[in-house]
Design a protein around this motif. Sequence first.
Motif, PDB file in Angstrom:
ATOM      1  N   UNK A 134     -60.215   7.812  23.175  1.00 14.00           N
ATOM      2  CA  UNK A 134     -58.859   8.411  23.673  1.00 14.00           C
ATOM      3  C   UNK A 134     -58.830   7.759  25.159  1.00 14.00           C
ATOM      4  N   UNK A 135     -59.639   7.721  25.943  1.00 10.97           N
ATOM      5  CA  UNK A 135     -59.639   7.427  27.357  1.00 10.97           C
ATOM      6  C   UNK A 135     -59.444   5.822  27.297  1.00 10.97           C
ATOM      7  N   UNK A 136     -59.769   5.076  26.365  1.00 11.08           N
ATOM      8  CA  UNK A 136     -59.568   3.628  26.077  1.00 11.08           C
ATOM      9  C   UNK A 136     -58.108   3.357  25.909  1.00 11.08           C
ATOM     10  N   UNK A 137     -57.450   4.330  25.154  1.00 10.29           N
ATOM     11  CA  UNK A 137     -56.271   3.855  24.558  1.00 10.29           C
ATOM     12  C   UNK A 137     -55.272   4.042  25.737  1.00 10.29           C
ATOM     13  N   UNK A 138     -55.608   5.273  26.302  1.00 13.78           N
ATOM     14  CA  UNK A 138     -54.881   5.422  27.608  1.00 13.78           C
ATOM     15  C   UNK A 138     -54.820   4.607  28.673  1.00 13.78           C
ATOM     16  N   UNK A 139     -55.939   4.162  29.218  1.00 13.75           N
ATOM     17  CA  UNK A 139     -56.356   2.773  29.850  1.00 13.75           C
ATOM     18  C   UNK A 139     -55.535   1.627  29.447  1.00 13.75           C
ATOM     19  N   UNK A 140     -55.713   1.261  28.064  1.00 17.10           N
ATOM     20  CA  UNK A 140     -54.939   0.146  27.864  1.00 17.10           C
ATOM     21  C   UNK A 140     -53.398   0.097  27.987  1.00 17.10           C
ATOM     22  N   UNK A 141     -52.791   1.249  27.676  1.00 19.24           N
ATOM     23  CA  UNK A 141     -51.459   1.530  27.572  1.00 19.24           C
ATOM     24  C   UNK A 141     -50.916   1.354  29.187  1.00 19.24           C
ATOM     25  N   UNK A 142     -51.767   2.077  30.271  1.00 21.74           N
ATOM     26  CA  UNK A 142     -51.379   2.115  31.511  1.00 21.74           C
ATOM     27  C   UNK A 142     -51.413   0.704  32.062  1.00 21.74           C
ATOM     28  N   UNK A 143     -52.370  -0.165  31.734  1.00 24.49           N
ATOM     29  CA  UNK A 143     -52.757  -1.535  32.111  1.00 24.49           C
ATOM     30  C   UNK A 143     -51.374  -2.368  31.839  1.00 24.49           C
ATOM     31  N   UNK A 144     -50.611  -1.873  30.716  1.00 23.68           N
ATOM     32  CA  UNK A 144     -49.456  -2.745  30.205  1.00 23.68           C
ATOM     33  C   UNK A 144     -48.067  -2.450  30.923  1.00 23.68           C
ATOM     34  N   UNK A 145     -48.211  -1.257  31.792  1.00 24.03           N
ATOM     35  CA  UNK A 145     -47.096  -0.788  32.533  1.00 24.03           C
ATOM     36  C   UNK A 145     -46.965  -1.184  33.904  1.00 24.03           C
ATOM     37  N   UNK A 146     -45.695  -1.015  34.222  1.00 24.54           N
ATOM     38  CA  UNK A 146     -45.416  -1.121  35.789  1.00 24.54           C
ATOM     39  C   UNK A 146     -45.264   0.353  36.069  1.00 24.54           C
ATOM     40  N   UNK A 147     -43.816   0.747  36.196  1.00 25.39           N
ATOM     41  CA  UNK A 147     -43.763   2.349  36.310  1.00 25.39           C
ATOM     42  C   UNK A 147     -44.385   2.759  35.115  1.00 25.39           C
ATOM     43  N   UNK A 148     -45.257   3.914  35.438  1.00 23.76           N
ATOM     44  CA  UNK A 148     -45.982   4.693  34.375  1.00 23.76           C
ATOM     45  C   UNK A 148     -44.845   5.534  33.426  1.00 23.76           C
ATOM     46  N   UNK A 149     -45.151   5.640  32.059  1.00 22.46           N
ATOM     47  CA  UNK A 149     -44.264   6.386  31.373  1.00 22.46           C
ATOM     48  C   UNK A 149     -45.396   7.499  30.589  1.00 22.46           C
ATOM     49  N   UNK A 198     -45.463   7.789  26.807  1.00 27.75           N
ATOM     50  CA  UNK A 198     -46.136   6.533  26.266  1.00 27.75           C
ATOM     51  C   UNK A 198     -47.541   6.834  26.598  1.00 27.75           C
ATOM     52  N   UNK A 199     -48.141   7.300  27.719  1.00 30.40           N
ATOM     53  CA  UNK A 199     -49.468   7.309  27.864  1.00 30.40           C
ATOM     54  C   UNK A 199     -49.939   8.434  27.157  1.00 30.40           C
ATOM     55  N   UNK A 200     -49.209   9.576  26.842  1.00 27.79           N
ATOM     56  CA  UNK A 200     -49.641  10.739  25.974  1.00 27.79           C
ATOM     57  C   UNK A 200     -49.832  10.342  24.725  1.00 27.79           C
ATOM     58  N   UNK A 201     -48.911   9.324  24.071  1.00 25.42           N
ATOM     59  CA  UNK A 201     -49.169   8.720  22.639  1.00 25.42           C
ATOM     60  C   UNK A 201     -50.046   8.097  22.476  1.00 25.42           C
ATOM     61  N   UNK A 202     -50.395   7.065  23.561  1.00 29.23           N
ATOM     62  CA  UNK A 202     -51.509   6.113  23.284  1.00 29.23           C
ATOM     63  C   UNK A 202     -52.839   7.087  23.265  1.00 29.23           C
ATOM     64  N   UNK A 203     -52.792   7.932  24.238  1.00 29.35           N
ATOM     65  CA  UNK A 203     -54.064   9.076  24.286  1.00 29.35           C
ATOM     66  C   UNK A 203     -54.355   9.686  23.048  1.00 29.35           C
ATOM     67  N   UNK A 204     -53.238   9.991  22.414  1.00 30.67           N
ATOM     68  CA  UNK A 204     -53.361  10.828  21.051  1.00 30.67           C
ATOM     69  C   UNK A 204     -53.808   9.943  20.102  1.00 30.67           C
ATOM     70  N   UNK A 205     -53.398   8.736  20.049  1.00 27.87           N
ATOM     71  CA  UNK A 205     -53.709   7.768  18.939  1.00 27.87           C
ATOM     72  C   UNK A 205     -52.474   7.626  18.243  1.00 27.87           C
ATOM     73  N   UNK A 206     -51.438   7.940  18.558  1.00 24.01           N
ATOM     74  CA  UNK A 206     -49.991   7.728  17.708  1.00 24.01           C
ATOM     75  C   UNK A 206     -49.505   6.409  17.982  1.00 24.01           C
TER      76      UNK A 206
END
Length: 160
Positions: A134-149, A152-160
């Motif tokens: 979960x934490x890795x998915x959230x981190x990977x999603x954040x690393x691709x963003x400028x302004x945080x969404x 999208x972070x919640x979806x990545x965290x949840x594995x969706x």
Amino acid sequence: MTTDGFTTCLWFDGQAEEAAHYYVSVFKNSSVGRVSHYTEGAMQPAGTVLTVEFTANGHKFVALNGGPQFKFTEAISFQVFCDNQEEIDYYWTKLTEGGGEPGPCGWLKDRFGVSWQIIPERLDEMISDPDTAKSSRAMQAMLKMHKLDIAALEKAYAGE
């Protein structure tokens, strides 16, 4: 201004008063306080603004017109924790307007070169979750963003 706790001093090259008023306009619980001026025989012409005391979001600051010797870097930044996407959008827009620059992972520079991190309150919980998937998915999603969404972070965290 009282001397309780810490006061952050920000060094400017002639924009101290402009910056103080700008930050006060962006954040709630903010006000401009005492303004001092250079005197005769100082580094700047007499009457030029030396310092401006201000409070932004309850935090005490002094804006100092010290000259061109020092510039802001990303080595120091201010974190703004946001409850929702509306707050993230507001601070992102306000702090990048007038010449600010978006950066990666929720970071930006305002028009004075001060670095800010505009982040959802929940992000730390997501990226420090003991479930490393979960934490890795959230981190990977954040690393691709400028302004945080947040969505999208919640979806990545949840594995969706």
